[in-house]
Scaffold this motif. Structure first.
Motif, PDB file in Angstrom:
ATOM      1  N   ASP A  20       1.353   2.628   1.068  1.00  0.00           N
ATOM      2  CA  ASP A  20       0.175   3.752   1.335  1.00  0.00           C
ATOM      3  C   ASP A  20      -0.808   2.930   1.775  1.00  0.00           C
ATOM      4  O   ASP A  20      -1.690   2.379   1.068  1.00  0.00           O
ATOM      5  CB  ASP A  20      -0.120   4.471   0.195  1.00  0.00           C
ATOM      6  CG  ASP A  20      -1.045   5.634   0.212  1.00  0.00           C
ATOM      7  OD1 ASP A  20      -2.091   5.499   1.280  1.00  0.00           O
ATOM      8  OD2 ASP A  20      -1.050   6.556  -0.577  1.00  0.00           O
ATOM      9  N   LEU A  21      -1.410   3.143   3.235  1.00  0.00           N
ATOM     10  CA  LEU A  21      -2.455   2.253   3.648  1.00  0.00           C
ATOM     11  C   LEU A  21      -3.731   2.698   3.002  1.00  0.00           C
ATOM     12  O   LEU A  21      -4.748   1.473   2.681  1.00  0.00           O
ATOM     13  CB  LEU A  21      -2.420   2.675   5.207  1.00  0.00           C
ATOM     14  CG  LEU A  21      -1.329   1.975   6.268  1.00  0.00           C
ATOM     15  CD1 LEU A  21      -1.449   2.112   7.558  1.00  0.00           C
ATOM     16  CD2 LEU A  21      -1.360   0.607   5.942  1.00  0.00           C
ATOM     17  N   ASP A  22      -4.145   4.151   2.704  1.00  0.00           N
ATOM     18  CA  ASP A  22      -5.464   4.375   2.308  1.00  0.00           C
ATOM     19  C   ASP A  22      -5.275   3.730   0.885  1.00  0.00           C
ATOM     20  O   ASP A  22      -6.467   3.285   0.447  1.00  0.00           O
ATOM     21  CB  ASP A  22      -5.507   5.703   2.367  1.00  0.00           C
ATOM     22  CG  ASP A  22      -5.686   6.208   3.625  1.00  0.00           C
ATOM     23  OD1 ASP A  22      -6.336   5.575   4.586  1.00  0.00           O
ATOM     24  OD2 ASP A  22      -5.166   7.324   4.195  1.00  0.00           O
ATOM     25  N   ALA A  23      -4.242   3.929  -0.002  1.00  0.00           N
ATOM     26  CA  ALA A  23      -4.496   3.523  -1.360  1.00  0.00           C
ATOM     27  C   ALA A  23      -4.291   2.146  -1.469  1.00  0.00           C
ATOM     28  O   ALA A  23      -4.946   1.736  -2.715  1.00  0.00           O
ATOM     29  CB  ALA A  23      -3.368   4.534  -2.082  1.00  0.00           C
ATOM     30  N   GLU A  24      -3.278   1.431  -1.019  1.00  0.00           N
ATOM     31  CA  GLU A  24      -3.063  -0.030  -1.477  1.00  0.00           C
ATOM     32  C   GLU A  24      -3.725  -0.896  -0.416  1.00  0.00           C
ATOM     33  O   GLU A  24      -3.959  -2.095  -0.888  1.00  0.00           O
ATOM     34  CB  GLU A  24      -1.453  -0.153  -1.045  1.00  0.00           C
ATOM     35  CG  GLU A  24      -0.763   0.522  -1.922  1.00  0.00           C
ATOM     36  CD  GLU A  24       0.790   0.304  -1.763  1.00  0.00           C
ATOM     37  OE1 GLU A  24       1.107  -0.770  -2.078  1.00  0.00           O
ATOM     38  OE2 GLU A  24       1.606   1.123  -1.275  1.00  0.00           O
ATOM     39  N   ILE A  25      -4.382  -0.665   0.798  1.00  0.00           N
ATOM     40  CA  ILE A  25      -4.905  -1.564   1.826  1.00  0.00           C
ATOM     41  C   ILE A  25      -6.499  -1.099   1.808  1.00  0.00           C
ATOM     42  O   ILE A  25      -7.423  -1.892   1.378  1.00  0.00           O
ATOM     43  CB  ILE A  25      -4.184  -1.435   3.102  1.00  0.00           C
ATOM     44  CG1 ILE A  25      -2.616  -1.580   3.130  1.00  0.00           C
ATOM     45  CG2 ILE A  25      -4.671  -2.496   3.926  1.00  0.00           C
ATOM     46  CD1 ILE A  25      -2.259  -2.864   2.314  1.00  0.00           C
ATOM     47  N   ARG A  26      -6.777  -0.114   2.405  1.00  0.00           N
ATOM     48  CA  ARG A  26      -8.143   0.257   3.035  1.00  0.00           C
ATOM     49  C   ARG A  26      -9.066   0.268   1.611  1.00  0.00           C
ATOM     50  O   ARG A  26     -10.136   0.266   1.920  1.00  0.00           O
ATOM     51  CB  ARG A  26      -8.271   1.220   3.700  1.00  0.00           C
ATOM     52  CG  ARG A  26      -7.318   1.182   5.183  1.00  0.00           C
ATOM     53  CD  ARG A  26      -7.687   2.329   6.026  1.00  0.00           C
ATOM     54  NE  ARG A  26      -6.788   2.332   7.147  1.00  0.00           N
ATOM     55  CZ  ARG A  26      -5.642   2.688   7.274  1.00  0.00           C
ATOM     56  NH1 ARG A  26      -5.424   3.828   6.480  1.00  0.00           N
ATOM     57  NH2 ARG A  26      -4.828   2.484   8.538  1.00  0.00           N
TER      58      ARG A  26
END
Length: 460
Positions: A452-458
């Protein structure tokens, strides 16, 4: 064929700019390429002084005409040189310039011709490549220093800043943090990079041997001195000398070192003839010099002389986010030397590394990776392959290491991808470059591992 009738057609088809001036520097002709390069219309340049372009490669001698005002007319020609001109929009344009004086049949100077090659695109590409190398830390990191955390990025900025001067630098940090690498990076980034880089470990020698090592000696200066020998300061002339473990230097040697800093000259042991030295001095220590001053073990005046620009090397505990990247680099280095293929670490092994305090810093981490590399029989280094004091740390969660299972390999691959995406701010193209795969592969792995790019990265 009489080319004299067609010279204007020839020069107007040239891709390089061409400008003709009279002996006083007044422009009498420009070709279309020169007009495009400068941004001026030909009629805006013809009849004007060539100084309108503000060329940094011109040698203006004074007023008048010919050799009385311009170095070109004095020398007769200018070999190809890189310089800049200012265009009509007041912007600097990088060019390669060459020029030659024009003479008539009687040998009288009638003017000069200059050719200008636009180098702006090339310079811009070089700057972009340099910026890309800096951001990606290609070629085994920044001068061998590996990391992308904010603390290490700040260290890189300090290195580049201090490299522009000749000020003494004091490199501080715990043992194993890479102080010698920092000193070497300062030298390699400075104008002295073509000169020697000489290192002296001040803690490794007793007082007499240290003075001889630093300043050299003459024949017969002491028992066993059978011939004269130059010291490290003389050997470093024109370059940089690193005095490592400066906190362990004896007080008597500190006095002589202070003189070198103040007078830029040394005397060999057993001699009184001063020898000038041109050396950039970098010192390094893991000790608290201010505490040593309070104890009377270090001279305060010497401290002020070497502490002009202090640089702190962060410990590994201060930058744990760099551990996966450093480990990958060490594994790649071992693979290049030994030819054994190791893909990486299992989640349990990485958890153990991140939980450990690393009192020996990067040096200890390198030793741990080499230890595990030797023990690991398969493709993935597990926690059981790490040194016992790291693998048996209390408080670690029970992560099962099974190198043969695809689940473990996938978990490790997912962890590496998440870490890389975090380091690139979620930029998938940049992550692809760092992992040396295509952007499509990155996209497929994100889907495969359910990242999950929003939850885990950004939001990290």
């Amino acid at each position: 064929m009489d080319l004299s009738k067609h010279w204007k057609t020839v020069v107007e088809t040239l891709q390089d700019g061409l400008i003709v001036v009279d002996p006083g520097g007044t422009i009498v002709f420009v070709n279309p390429a020169a007009a495009d390069l400068t941004g001026y219309a030909p009629e805006e340049l013809v009849g004007r002084s060539c100084r309108i372009l503000g060329c940094t490669g011109c040698e203006i001698k004074g007023r008048g005409a010919g050799e009385t005002w311009c170095g070109l007319f004095d020398r007769g020609q200018v070999s190809i040189k890189q310089c800049t001109i200012t265009d009509r929009s007041r912007r600097s344009v990088h060019i390669l310039k060459s020029a030659r004086v024009l003479k008539d049949a009687d040998g009288r100077v009638i003017g000069a011709v200059e050719t200008l090659k636009d180098m702006s695109r090339f310079i811009r590409q070089q700057q972009e490549i340099a910026a890309l190398r800096k951001s990606c830390r290609l070629d085994a990191g920044y001068h061998g220093i590996i990391g992308e955390s904010l603390k290490i990025q700040r260290l890189f900025e300090l290195i580049e800043s201090v490299a522009r001067s000749d000020a003494p630098v004091l490199v501080l940090g715990e043992s194993g943090t890479g102080k010698e690498l920092v000193a070497r990076a300062i030298h390699d980034t400075s104008v002295r990079k073509e000169g020697p880089f000489i290192k002296v470990n001040c803690a490794a020698l007793n007082e007499n041997l240290l003075e001889s090592e630093l300043f050299g000696h003459v024949k017969g200066a002491y028992t066993g001195a059978e011939r004269s020998r130059i010291g490290r300061f003389e050997a470093a002339h024109g370059g940089t000398i690193l005095l490592d473990e400066i906190g362990d230097i004896p007080l008597t040697t500190q006095v002589k070192l202070l003189r070198v800093l103040e007078e830029r000259e040394i005397e060999r042991v057993g001699d009184h003839q001063p020898i000038p030295v041109d050396v950039r001095i970098i010192t390094a220590t893991n000790r608290d010099l201010e505490e040593l001053i309070r104890q009377g073990a270090f001279r305060e005046d010497l401290f002020f002389r070497i502490n002009v620009f202090p640089i702190h090397c962060p410990s590994l505990a201060e930058r744990p986010d760099d551990i996966p990247l450093i480990v990958k680099s060490f594994i790649d280095q071992q693979g290049a030397k030994a030819g054994k293929r190791i893909s990486g670490l299992t989640p349990g092994a990485m958890e153990a590394l991140l939980a450990y305090s690393w009192p020996g810093n990067v040096r200890e981490l390198r030793n741990a990776v080499e230890y595990a590399y030797v023990l690991c029989p398969g493709e993935w280094i597990g926690r059981e392959h790490l040194p016992p004091k790291i693998s048996r740390m209390n408080g670690l969660s029970a992560v099962r290491d099974d190198d043969a299972t695809a689940t473990t390999a996938d978990a490790a691959a997912r962890e590496l991808l998440v870490h890389t995406l975090r380091m690139t701010g979620g930029n998938q193209s940049e992550a692809a470059r760092r992992l040396k795969v295509s952007r499509v592969t990155i996209w497929k792995r994100i889907k495969k591992y359910g990242i999950d790019l929003d939850a885990e990265i950004r939001q990290q």
